[in-house]
Enzyme design. Structure first.
Site, short mmCIF file in Angstrom:
data_model
loop_
_atom_site.label_atom_id
_atom_site.label_comp_id
_atom_site.label_asym_id
_atom_site.label_seq_id
_atom_site.Cartn_x
_atom_site.Cartn_y
_atom_site.Cartn_z
N GLY A 203 0.75 -1.30 -0.09
CA GLY A 203 0.02 0.08 -0.27
C GLY A 203 0.79 1.18 -0.13
O GLY A 203 0.37 2.33 0.22
N LEU B 77 -8.05 -10.14 -11.32
CA LEU B 77 -8.45 -9.47 -12.72
C LEU B 77 -9.90 -8.82 -12.41
O LEU B 77 -10.64 -9.20 -11.64
CB LEU B 77 -8.80 -10.86 -13.73
CG LEU B 77 -9.16 -10.68 -15.13
CD1 LEU B 77 -7.68 -9.82 -15.64
CD2 LEU B 77 -9.30 -11.83 -15.80
N HIS C 237 1.11 -0.25 -13.90
CA HIS C 237 2.10 -1.26 -14.29
C HIS C 237 3.38 -0.95 -14.00
O HIS C 237 3.82 -0.03 -14.41
CB HIS C 237 1.72 -1.97 -15.25
CG HIS C 237 2.28 -3.54 -15.66
ND1 HIS C 237 1.86 -4.50 -15.13
CD2 HIS C 237 3.43 -3.89 -16.18
CE1 HIS C 237 2.73 -5.45 -15.10
NE2 HIS C 237 3.48 -5.08 -16.02
N ASN D 125 -5.30 1.55 -13.83
CA ASN D 125 -4.11 0.72 -13.32
C ASN D 125 -2.87 1.17 -13.51
O ASN D 125 -2.54 1.84 -14.33
CB ASN D 125 -4.17 -0.77 -14.10
CG ASN D 125 -3.25 -1.49 -13.13
OD1 ASN D 125 -3.23 -1.76 -12.03
ND2 ASN D 125 -2.51 -2.53 -14.10
N LEU E 48 -4.23 -7.38 -7.46
CA LEU E 48 -3.65 -8.52 -8.27
C LEU E 48 -4.87 -9.30 -8.97
O LEU E 48 -4.44 -10.23 -9.67
CB LEU E 48 -2.80 -9.38 -7.30
CG LEU E 48 -1.38 -8.43 -6.88
CD1 LEU E 48 -0.58 -9.43 -5.99
CD2 LEU E 48 -0.64 -7.81 -8.06
C1 GAR Z 1 3.29 -1.37 -7.58
O1 GAR Z 1 4.84 -1.14 -7.58
C2 GAR Z 1 2.60 -1.45 -8.42
O2 GAR Z 1 3.05 -1.03 -9.92
C3 GAR Z 1 2.44 -3.05 -8.80
O3 GAR Z 1 2.43 -3.46 -7.50
C4 GAR Z 1 3.33 -2.68 -6.75
C5 GAR Z 1 2.35 -2.36 -5.41
O4 GAR Z 1 3.13 -1.59 -4.49
N1 GAR Z 1 1.31 -3.49 -9.46
C6 GAR Z 1 1.40 -4.66 -10.28
O5 GAR Z 1 2.40 -5.23 -10.34
C7 GAR Z 1 0.05 -4.87 -11.22
N2 GAR Z 1 0.44 -6.05 -12.21
P1 GAR Z 1 2.63 -0.84 -3.07
O6 GAR Z 1 1.58 -2.02 -2.58
O7 GAR Z 1 3.54 -0.71 -2.31
O8 GAR Z 1 1.52 0.26 -3.67
#
Ligand code: GAR
Length: 188
Positions: free
Chosen positions: A12, A87, A104, A102, A85
């Site tokens: 988060g 879909l 990525h 989103n 995560l």
């Molecule tokens: C982030 O780096 C985001 O880009 C990635 O998860 C991380 C969450 O970090 N998202 C994906 O990989 C989606 N495919 P956080 O929980 O510290 O914000």
């Protein structure tokens, strides 16, 4: 007033960054966080920050309109996937058509798709000896990481970089750009 829902599955840190970015903004509010993982640290962050956080399960998400009802009850007009995560099901895509984005942690269309999230992405970038990585903000459709691209920003990947070093650079880009891009979309 724009009311945002953030969906998150993990630590988060992006949720906290959004909170800090918008906390003095009187036109945009983080109204609720939905989390699909009861063990995720984002739940504790939300408690500390005072953001309502609702833990959701698969049945609610995939086999009912409950999530849409929760979002409507908070008058949510825009959804941000911040490290979420699962879909997204059709009912939610239809209800928030072009109102759901989103992030990525790579330069799509490279290194996207099922299983490509978080550190898996950065490890793949290093293994493929990429010379750059970055972030992609895109609209959400029914497939992982395939919606229309809105914005990308790049960072260099050096020959000796570990995946953790790439992850740190990409996180910096996320913190710098993601809330700004959402703010721009809300103003359009
Ligand atoms: C982030 O780096 C985001 O880009 C990635 O998860 C991380 C969450 O970090 N998202 C994906 O990989 C989606 N495919 P956080 O929980 O510290 O914000």
């Amino acid at each position: 007033m724009n009311k945002l829902a953030l969906l998150a599955s993990g630590s988060g840190s992006n949720v906290e960054n959004f909170y800090n970015y918008f906390k003095n903004n009187h036109d945009i509010e983080i109204s609720i966080v939905l989390c699909n993982n009861p063990k995720a640290f984002v739940i504790e962050r939300c408690r500390r920050l005072g953001i309502p956080c609702v833990v959701i399960n698969r049945t609610q998400f995939y086999n009912s309109d409950e999530i849409i009802e929760v979002l409507k009850s908070y008058s949510i007009d825009f959804i941000v996937l911040a490290g979420f995560l699962w879909l997204i099901p059709d009912n939610l895509i239809k209800a928030y058509n072009r109102k759901m984005v989103n992030i990525h942690p790579a330069l799509l269309p490279k290194f996207g798709g099922k299983g490509m999230y978080g550190d898996n992405v950065h490890k793949a970038v290093v293994e493929h000896k990429e010379v750059k990585s970055g972030i992609t903000v895109h609209y959400v459709n029914e497939n992982f990481d395939e919606g229309e691209i809105i914005f990308q920003a790049e960072c260099p990947v050096l020959p000796d970089d570990t995946y953790a070093e790439v992850a740190a650079k990409v996180h910096e880009l996320e913190y710098a750009w993601f809330p700004r891009i959402v703010e721009r979309l809300l103003k359009e």
